[in-house]
Scaffold this motif. Structure first.
Motif, short mmCIF file in Angstrom:
data_model
loop_
_atom_site.label_atom_id
_atom_site.label_comp_id
_atom_site.label_asym_id
_atom_site.label_seq_id
_atom_site.Cartn_x
_atom_site.Cartn_y
_atom_site.Cartn_z
N ILE A 42 4.75 -1.80 -5.77
CA ILE A 42 3.49 -1.65 -5.10
C ILE A 42 3.80 -2.41 -3.61
O ILE A 42 3.28 -3.66 -3.44
CB ILE A 42 2.46 -2.11 -5.97
N PRO A 43 4.46 -1.89 -2.80
CA PRO A 43 4.84 -2.75 -1.36
C PRO A 43 3.37 -2.86 -0.65
O PRO A 43 3.40 -3.85 0.26
CB PRO A 43 5.59 -1.61 -0.76
N ASN A 47 -2.81 -0.19 -1.17
CA ASN A 47 -2.42 1.23 -1.11
C ASN A 47 -1.79 1.46 -2.57
O ASN A 47 -0.30 1.77 -2.50
CB ASN A 47 -1.94 1.58 0.06
N PRO A 48 -1.98 1.01 -3.69
CA PRO A 48 -1.27 0.83 -4.87
C PRO A 48 -0.39 2.16 -5.14
O PRO A 48 0.51 1.79 -5.86
CB PRO A 48 -2.22 0.39 -5.91
N HIS A 49 -0.94 3.23 -4.93
CA HIS A 49 -0.21 4.54 -5.41
C HIS A 49 0.67 4.93 -4.25
O HIS A 49 1.26 6.00 -4.50
CB HIS A 49 -1.43 5.48 -5.54
N TYR A 50 1.04 4.04 -3.55
CA TYR A 50 1.96 4.53 -2.25
C TYR A 50 3.17 4.96 -2.88
O TYR A 50 3.97 5.97 -2.55
CB TYR A 50 2.14 3.32 -1.32
N ALA A 54 6.83 5.14 -8.86
CA ALA A 54 6.66 4.09 -9.62
C ALA A 54 5.41 4.07 -10.63
O ALA A 54 5.36 4.02 -11.63
CB ALA A 54 6.43 2.78 -8.98
N LEU A 55 4.19 4.78 -9.90
CA LEU A 55 3.11 5.07 -10.52
C LEU A 55 3.37 5.95 -11.62
O LEU A 55 2.56 5.50 -12.84
CB LEU A 55 2.00 5.84 -9.42
N LYS A 56 4.05 7.03 -11.74
CA LYS A 56 4.27 7.79 -12.59
C LYS A 56 4.90 7.27 -13.64
O LYS A 56 4.59 7.60 -14.94
CB LYS A 56 5.09 9.04 -12.24
N LYS A 57 5.79 6.46 -13.55
CA LYS A 57 6.43 5.76 -14.65
C LYS A 57 5.64 4.55 -15.31
O LYS A 57 5.58 4.66 -16.52
CB LYS A 57 7.77 4.91 -14.11
N ALA A 336 -12.25 1.10 -7.46
CA ALA A 336 -12.04 0.70 -6.32
C ALA A 336 -10.36 0.69 -6.09
O ALA A 336 -9.74 0.87 -6.92
CB ALA A 336 -12.34 -0.98 -5.91
N THR A 337 -10.04 0.96 -4.83
CA THR A 337 -8.50 0.97 -4.49
C THR A 337 -7.80 -0.29 -5.08
O THR A 337 -6.74 -0.34 -5.66
CB THR A 337 -8.11 1.36 -3.18
N ALA A 338 -8.29 -1.66 -4.44
CA ALA A 338 -7.62 -2.87 -4.52
C ALA A 338 -8.11 -3.83 -5.76
O ALA A 338 -7.76 -3.51 -6.70
CB ALA A 338 -7.51 -3.49 -3.15
#
Lengths: 367, 367
Positions: A42-43, A47-50, A54-57, A336-338
Motif C-alpha cells: 500500500i504505497p 489510495n489503498p487499492h492502488y 496486492a489487494l486481490k491477494k 471511507a477510503t482511508a
C-alpha cells in the motif's frame, strides 16, 4: 502500575515499554508481507487499492489465514498477545476479520508499530467527541441556513425524480433535492428505500462488518491504576484494559474492552459482579465506583462498533457502497477510503459527498 | 541512469537505492538528537512547540552548528552529501538555516528518512499546481458570492476602525470589513499599512527567511534521463537534478536546483551556456531543447523561495506573525504551524484565519 499480560496459565507483569516493544515486534512480523513493512503493498495509504495485485491477494485473507501462514515463526506467547490485541482492534474473530484492513491501518500509521499503537490508543480529543460534534453542528447552524430535526426515526425514503421524500415514523414528510445518508453499514439494509437499495449495497449491509467489541468505562478509586495496562488471552470477559485519565475527584478512569465471543455478553447494568470479577484479573484491589456503558451491538442505529471488514469485502463492496442512488448520496466512515471506521474517515467521506452535491446543485439541477 | 554524486575530486555513479540509503542513513544521524529519532523533541508534529525545552535548545542552532556538534561522527562524504541536499532543501546556507526547521520537517515526515525524502521530492499534484489553484478559485466563484481583482498592486491598507480601505496603485479603493493578507514573509514589510505593521512582524520580515534556491525546469531530448538523479558538492551552478517525467513528445523533464551562493546567479534567459555546462556535469550528453525559469528571488511579490527560517526565528517571531492587527488577518504558509513553506501549510493557515473571521462576523460585528 505495570502492564499485565494474562496468558493461559500465567500472569506476567511487565514494564510498559517492554510490553509495547514485544507487541510491536510481533505486530511488525505479522504485517511484513513484503520485507518492506508493507510499503510496496500500500504505497499510498490514502489510495489503498492502488496496488490491485496486492489487494486481490491479501483482501481474501483473514487474520487466522495470516496466523496459519506464519506458522511457528511466531512464538506461542507472541501469537497469544497478538490475537488478544487484534481481537480488540477488529472487534471480530480471527476468522471473520480481514487481514487487508490491518494492512490498511498499518500503512496509514506510517508503516511502524509505534504509530500504529498510538493511532489506536494514544491520541484523543481534548474536550471529547461530543464537544467536537457540537463544534461542527454550531458551525453549520451559525450559517443561518440549517434546518434540522433530531430523534426522528425514518419510515421511508422515496426518490421521486427531481427530489426525495423522507417520511418519519410520526408521519412528518421532509422534501429534499438531495439526501445524504450516513446510516452505518450494519443498519443500512433495514432502511425502507424506494427504489430499493442496490443489490451490492444490500448484500454488504446484510453481511455486515465484523466488529462487535464492547467498551465499558470504569471509574475506580485507586489513583495508581492511571498507569494500568493489560491484555488477556484467551479472552476472558475483558480482553484489554488501560488507565485513561484521572477524574476531578482523583479517581481513575479505566477503559475496558470485551471481545468476541466471551466479552460481548457483558451487561454491566444487570450484573455488576461479572464485570468486577473480569476487571480484577488485572488489578485485584480495584474499587469500582461507577460504570458507563452503551451496548452499540444491540443499538438498532448501529448494530456493531467501529467498522472492520470481513475478508473479501473491500474488493467486492467498497466501490458499490460509495455510489449514489439517484438523489441519495451515501457518506460514512464505514466505506471511507482511508481511516475507515474512524472519525477521520467520517470527515473524509462527508467531504467527498458534500463536494459532489455542491458541484451538482451549482450546475443548475432544479428542484 | 544512475544517481551521480559529484564530490570534490570524484564523480561517483551509484544505484538509486544505494544513494538514497546512504543519504538516509546520514540524515538520520544528523537529526537523531534524542536517540529516539526526534520523537521526544517534537512528539506532536502538528504542534511543534509542544516541548518548549527542546524548542529553546534547538531553535538557536543552525545546520552548521549541528555539523560542528557531530564533528567526525560523519565521514567527509556523508557530510558533503548531506550539505548538498540540505542546501537544496533550505535554500540557504548552513549558517543561516535553522536546525529546528529540519527537525520539524522530519517529525512531519513520520520520523524516518524514506518519508522525509518522499515528502520533499516524490509526491506531486496529478494535474499541477495551477490546476489545483484553479479548482479552489472555481469553488469559491461558484458560490456566486465572490468578487475578485487580479493584477492590482496595492498602494495602501488603512484600518479605519470598523472597516479597512485598500487603495490600489491605479487609485481604486476597496472597502472591506476584514482583510486577509497572504503576502509572503520576505515582502510583508514593504506593504504600506496604516497603522503600521507591528514591530515584531516588521523585524521578522526585514530579516526574512533564508531560502533563495533557484529552480530551472529543463526539457532534454534524451529519454534515458528520466531516471537521472544527481547531487554536487561543493555546490556548482546546479546542486541537485532529477528526472521528473516524460513529455508527450518523449523528451525528458528534468528539474534542476541551484543553491546559495553559486547557483542563485543563474540567468538562463541571458546565458544558456552557463546552465548547459552546469547540467552536463551530471550527464555530458544532455541535449537541451527548452528551459522554463522564473526568478522568485528577484520577483517583488515573493523575494525568496519556500520558507526556511533562520536560527531563532521560530521562538521569536512565529506567534507574532500569526497575530491579527485590527481588521487585518495574516495567513501564509510562511508562518503555518505544520507544513511551513508548503502548500499544505498555506491551506492550514488559510483555514485558521477563515474560521476566525467567519466566527467573528457571525458574532455580530457590524460594518
Amino acid at each position: 502500575m505495570k502492564f499485565i499480560l494474562s496468558l493461559k496459565d500465567e500472569n506476567v507483569a511487565m514494564d510498559h515499554e517492554e510490553a509495547f516493544g514485544a507487541l510491536g515486534s510481533a505486530l511488525q512480523s505479522f504485517v511484513n508481507v513484503d520485507d518492506q513493512l508493507c510499503r510496496t503493498i500500500i504505497p499510498f495509504p490514502h489510495n489503498p487499492h492502488y496496488n490491485a495485485v496486492a489487494l486481490k491477494k491479501y483482501d481474501r485473507m483473514s487474520l487466522a489465514d495470516r496466523f496459519s501462514e506464519l506458522g511457528d515463526k511466531l512464538t506461542p506467547p507472541e501469537r497469544d498477545v497478538l490475537e488478544a490485541i487484534l481481537s480488540v482492534q477488529t472487534g471480530g474473530t480471527m476468522e471473520n476479520s480481514s487481514f487487508w484492513d490491518l494492512l490498511r491501518a498499518w500503512a496509514l500509521s506510517n508503516y511502524n508499530w509505534a504509530d500504529y499503537l498510538s493511532a489506536a490508543a494514544t491520541y484523543k480529543l481534548r474536550r471529547g467527541q461530543s464537544h467536537f460534534a457540537r463544534c461542527m453542528f454550531d458551525e453549520a447552524a451559525n450559517t443561518g441556513r440549517l434546518d434540522y430535526a433530531f430523534s426522528t426515526p425514518v419510515a421511508g425514503i422515496k426518490d421521486v425524480g427531481n427530489h426525495t421524500e423522507i417520511t418519519s415514523k410520526s408521519g412528518a414528510i421532509f422534501l429534499s433535492r438531495r439526501v445524504v445518508c450516513t446510516v452505518p453499514l450494519n443498519v443500512l439494509h433495514e432502511l425502507p428505500f424506494t427504489p430499493p437499495l442496490s443489490p451490492l449495497k444490500r448484500e454488504a449491509s446484510v453481511l455486515g462488518h465484523a466488529s462487535r467489541a464492547i467498551k465499558i468505562n470504569v471509574e475506580a478509586e485507586n489513583p495508581e491504576l492511571r498507569s494500568l495496562g493489560g491484555l488477556a488471552h484467551p479472552p476472558g470477559k475483558v480482553t484489554y484494559v488501560f488507565g485513561d485519565g484521572t477524574t476531578p475527584t482523583g479517581n481513575t478512569h479505566i477503559v475496558s474492552l470485551g471481545t468476541v465471543p466471551t466479552g460481548v455478553g457483558l451487561q454491566p447494568a444487570k450484573d455488576i459482579k461479572e464485570i468486577s470479577e473480569a476487571l480484577r484479573l488485572f488489578a485485584d484491589n480495584m474499587e469500582i465506583t461507577r460504570l458507563v456503558f452503551h451496548d452499540w451491538n444491540k443499538d438498532p442505529y448501529s448494530r456493531g462498533t467501529w467498522s472492520w471488514y470481513q475478508p473479501g469485502m473491500a474488493t467486492k463492496y467498497v466501490a458499490a457502497l460509495r455510489e449514489r442512488q439517484g438523489n441519495v448520496f451515501f457518506a460514512s466512515a464505514d466505506w471511507a477510503t482511508a481511516w475507515r471506521g474512524c472519525i477521520d474517515g467520517a470527515i473524509e467521506d462527508g467531504k467527498r459527498v458534500a463536494k459532489e452535491i455542491a458541484d451538482e446543485i451549482k450546475e443548475g439541477y432544479e428542484f
